[in-house]
Design a protein around this motif. Structure first.
Motif, PDB file in Angstrom:
ATOM      1  N   THR A   1      29.793 -15.911   3.831  1.00  9.88           N
ATOM      2  CA  THR A   1      29.060 -16.344   4.977  1.00  9.88           C
ATOM      3  C   THR A   1      28.805 -15.380   5.837  1.00  9.88           C
ATOM      4  N   ILE A   2      27.276 -14.906   6.129  1.00  4.72           N
ATOM      5  CA  ILE A   2      26.955 -14.034   6.924  1.00  4.72           C
ATOM      6  C   ILE A   2      26.112 -14.629   8.179  1.00  4.72           C
ATOM      7  N   THR A   3      26.114 -13.995   9.234  1.00  3.98           N
ATOM      8  CA  THR A   3      25.277 -14.290  10.405  1.00  3.98           C
ATOM      9  C   THR A   3      24.580 -12.907  10.927  1.00  3.98           C
ATOM     10  N   SER A   4      23.591 -13.064  11.811  1.00  5.30           N
ATOM     11  CA  SER A   4      22.839 -12.006  12.384  1.00  5.30           C
ATOM     12  C   SER A   4      22.363 -12.175  13.774  1.00  5.30           C
ATOM     13  N   PHE A   5      22.466 -11.497  14.642  1.00  2.00           N
ATOM     14  CA  PHE A   5      22.057 -11.590  15.894  1.00  2.00           C
ATOM     15  C   PHE A   5      20.548 -10.910  16.232  1.00  2.00           C
ATOM     16  N   ASP A   6      20.203 -10.362  15.152  1.00  2.00           N
ATOM     17  CA  ASP A   6      18.741  -9.347  15.349  1.00  2.00           C
ATOM     18  C   ASP A   6      17.828  -9.984  14.723  1.00  2.00           C
ATOM     19  N   SER A   7      16.753 -10.475  15.608  1.00  2.00           N
ATOM     20  CA  SER A   7      15.624 -11.317  14.888  1.00  2.00           C
ATOM     21  C   SER A   7      14.668 -10.183  14.164  1.00  2.00           C
ATOM     22  N   GLY A   8      14.239 -10.598  13.180  1.00  2.00           N
ATOM     23  CA  GLY A   8      13.146  -9.723  12.261  1.00  2.00           C
ATOM     24  C   GLY A   8      13.547  -9.920  10.919  1.00  2.00           C
ATOM     25  N   LYS A   9      12.762  -9.131  10.038  1.00  2.00           N
ATOM     26  CA  LYS A   9      12.900  -9.310   8.540  1.00  2.00           C
ATOM     27  C   LYS A   9      14.000  -8.164   8.189  1.00  2.00           C
ATOM     28  N   TRP A  10      15.006  -8.302   7.493  1.00  2.00           N
ATOM     29  CA  TRP A  10      15.931  -7.410   7.012  1.00  2.00           C
ATOM     30  C   TRP A  10      16.131  -7.503   5.573  1.00  2.00           C
ATOM     31  N   SER A  11      16.807  -6.449   5.426  1.00  2.00           N
ATOM     32  CA  SER A  11      17.237  -6.432   3.668  1.00  2.00           C
ATOM     33  C   SER A  11      18.648  -6.333   3.552  1.00  2.00           C
ATOM     34  N   PHE A  12      19.363  -7.466   2.848  1.00  2.00           N
ATOM     35  CA  PHE A  12      20.776  -7.710   2.589  1.00  2.00           C
ATOM     36  C   PHE A  12      20.860  -6.571   1.677  1.00  2.00           C
ATOM     37  N   PRO A  13      21.913  -5.387   1.816  1.00  2.00           N
ATOM     38  CA  PRO A  13      22.108  -4.424   0.698  1.00  2.00           C
ATOM     39  C   PRO A  13      22.770  -4.756  -0.448  1.00  2.00           C
ATOM     40  N   SER A  14      22.280  -3.780  -1.463  1.00  2.00           N
ATOM     41  CA  SER A  14      22.658  -3.999  -2.840  1.00  2.00           C
ATOM     42  C   SER A  14      24.121  -3.744  -2.858  1.00  2.00           C
ATOM     43  N   LEU A  15      24.828  -4.551  -3.867  1.00  2.00           N
ATOM     44  CA  LEU A  15      26.224  -4.354  -3.995  1.00  2.00           C
ATOM     45  C   LEU A  15      26.381  -3.801  -5.643  1.00  2.00           C
ATOM     46  N   VAL A  16      27.730  -3.235  -5.632  1.00  2.00           N
ATOM     47  CA  VAL A  16      27.685  -2.713  -7.057  1.00  2.00           C
ATOM     48  C   VAL A  16      28.977  -3.156  -7.289  1.00  2.00           C
ATOM     49  N   ILE A  17      29.110  -3.587  -8.847  1.00  2.00           N
ATOM     50  CA  ILE A  17      29.840  -4.334  -9.619  1.00  2.00           C
ATOM     51  C   ILE A  17      30.111  -3.597 -10.899  1.00  2.00           C
ATOM     52  N   LYS A  18      31.294  -3.183 -11.121  1.00  2.00           N
ATOM     53  CA  LYS A  18      31.933  -2.232 -12.418  1.00  2.00           C
ATOM     54  C   LYS A  18      32.649  -3.101 -13.262  1.00  2.00           C
ATOM     55  N   VAL A  19      32.406  -3.065 -14.673  1.00  2.00           N
ATOM     56  CA  VAL A  19      33.042  -3.631 -15.449  1.00  2.00           C
ATOM     57  C   VAL A  19      33.590  -2.652 -16.754  1.00  2.00           C
ATOM     58  N   GLN A  20      34.728  -2.751 -16.957  1.00  2.00           N
ATOM     59  CA  GLN A  20      35.475  -1.755 -17.870  1.00  2.00           C
ATOM     60  C   GLN A  20      36.090  -2.675 -18.878  1.00  2.00           C
ATOM     61  N   THR A  21      35.836  -2.606 -19.989  1.00  2.00           N
ATOM     62  CA  THR A  21      36.349  -3.384 -21.226  1.00  2.00           C
ATOM     63  C   THR A  21      37.647  -2.517 -21.739  1.00  2.00           C
ATOM     64  N   ARG A  22      38.899  -3.135 -22.218  1.00  2.00           N
ATOM     65  CA  ARG A  22      39.727  -2.312 -22.793  1.00  2.00           C
ATOM     66  C   ARG A  22      39.687  -2.610 -24.516  1.00  2.00           C
ATOM     67  N   GLY A  23      40.700  -1.934 -25.091  1.00  2.00           N
ATOM     68  CA  GLY A  23      40.560  -1.912 -26.505  1.00  2.00           C
ATOM     69  C   GLY A  23      40.586  -0.714 -27.170  1.00  2.00           C
ATOM     70  N   PRO A  24      40.132  -0.625 -28.467  1.00  2.00           N
ATOM     71  CA  PRO A  24      40.183   0.491 -29.161  1.00  2.00           C
ATOM     72  C   PRO A  24      38.828   1.293 -28.824  1.00  2.00           C
ATOM     73  N   ALA A  25      38.070   0.609 -28.567  1.00  2.00           N
ATOM     74  CA  ALA A  25      36.622   1.193 -27.953  1.00  2.00           C
ATOM     75  C   ALA A  25      36.207   0.723 -26.816  1.00  2.00           C
ATOM     76  N   PRO A  26      36.925   1.219 -25.662  1.00  2.00           N
ATOM     77  CA  PRO A  26      36.691   0.716 -24.357  1.00  2.00           C
ATOM     78  C   PRO A  26      35.464   1.314 -23.699  1.00  2.00           C
ATOM     79  N   THR A  27      34.536   0.375 -22.861  1.00  2.00           N
ATOM     80  CA  THR A  27      33.317   0.812 -22.507  1.00  2.00           C
ATOM     81  C   THR A  27      33.555   0.660 -20.685  1.00  2.00           C
ATOM     82  N   ALA A  28      32.358   1.134 -20.200  1.00  2.00           N
ATOM     83  CA  ALA A  28      32.573   0.926 -18.596  1.00  2.00           C
ATOM     84  C   ALA A  28      30.887   0.739 -18.371  1.00  2.00           C
TER      85      ALA A  28
END
Length: 257
Positions: free
Chosen positions: A38-65
């Motif tokens: 839940t976010i709020t803003s006190f600056d009127s205007g049109k803004w861009s909510f930033p991009s977020l980073v999600i990293k996924v790493q699998t385990r096992g004989p052939a791990p991938t990231a």
């Protein structure tokens, strides 16, 4: 899974509440993760909510990231609705207004008019002296200029975090500037989502559209979320930007049947 963690405050936004990270199950199998911010803003205007980073790493004989970037989200912050009921809420008896001379109003109005006149005069003179923008001044074609700027990025060391940040900042600017000059429309203030929609409407093939999305979203993550990309990821972004520019230029110069 490396889940994104929002700071307490970002440019133009404040985090009010961070919900609990919940696991989603389908037929007793983990099928996803969900979290509400839940976010709020006190600056009127049109803004861009930033991009977020999600990293996924699998385990096992052939791990991938794998690394995934969320899209930037345009958010318009407007003023709250004013009370239009015009209902008087008296807390004291109404009393007559004091009679005040209007002389000081005229004096104040004259000073304000003089100040506005001086401000407008200063602005007009400054506007005449403003240098011509790079877009107007450049003698190179949009395509040649873009290739020249991409070539100049080779001077930066992608293994150095500070240089990598500069490269990704400039990479998004080069692509937006090329589109601005070649399409005769202002792309400089467009969000990543807006640019991808415009490119899709221009019938850019799916592969090139995916490369443009990866390049722009990675730049957004570096700019807004302080993401530090690896050397290979930065090199892929450079190659993707060059391919997208080449494809768009080829589409523009190929005669239509």
């Amino acid at each position: 899974i490396s889940w994104p963690v929002l700071p307490d405050s970002m440019a133009h936004f404040e985090v009010v509440n961070t919900g609990k990270l919940d696991s989603l199950y389908t037929n007793k199998q983990l099928s996803g993760l969900a979290q509400t911010f839940t976010i709020t803003s006190f600056d009127s205007g049109k803004w861009s909510f930033p991009s977020l980073v999600i990293k996924v790493q699998t385990r096992g004989p052939a791990p991938t990231a794998s690394t995934y970037f969320t899209d930037t989200v345009p958010i318009t912050v407007s003023f709250s609705t004013s009370d239009t009921t015009n209902v008087l809420k008296d807390i004291k008896p109404i009393r007559e207004a004091e009679r005040i001379s209007n002389v000081w109003y005229w004096v104040g109005g004259g000073l304000l008019l003089a100040a506005l006149t001086a401000l407008v005069t200063w602005y007009l003179r400054r506007k005449k002296k403003m240098p011509v923008t790079d877009t107007q001044r450049s003698r190179l074609s949009p395509y040649d200029e873009a290739l020249k700027e991409l070539e100049a990025l080779k001077a930066y060391q992608l293994a150095v975090p500070a240089d990598a940040v500069v490269v990704h900042h400039k990479l998004a600017e080069i692509l937006k500037r090329f589109l601005t000059r070649s399409q005769a429309a202002n792309f400089m203030n467009k969000t990543t989502g807006d640019i991808l929609i415009l490119l899709r409407d221009q019938s850019l093939n799916t592969g090139m559209l995916a490369k443009a999305a990866s390049c722009l979203r990675c730049s957004d993550a570096v700019k807004f979320a302080k993401y530090q990309p690896g050397v290979i990821e930065s090199e892929n972004s450079l190659l993707a930007a060059r391919e997208v520019i080449n494809v768009i230029q080829l589409e523009m110069t190929t005669p239509k049947k």
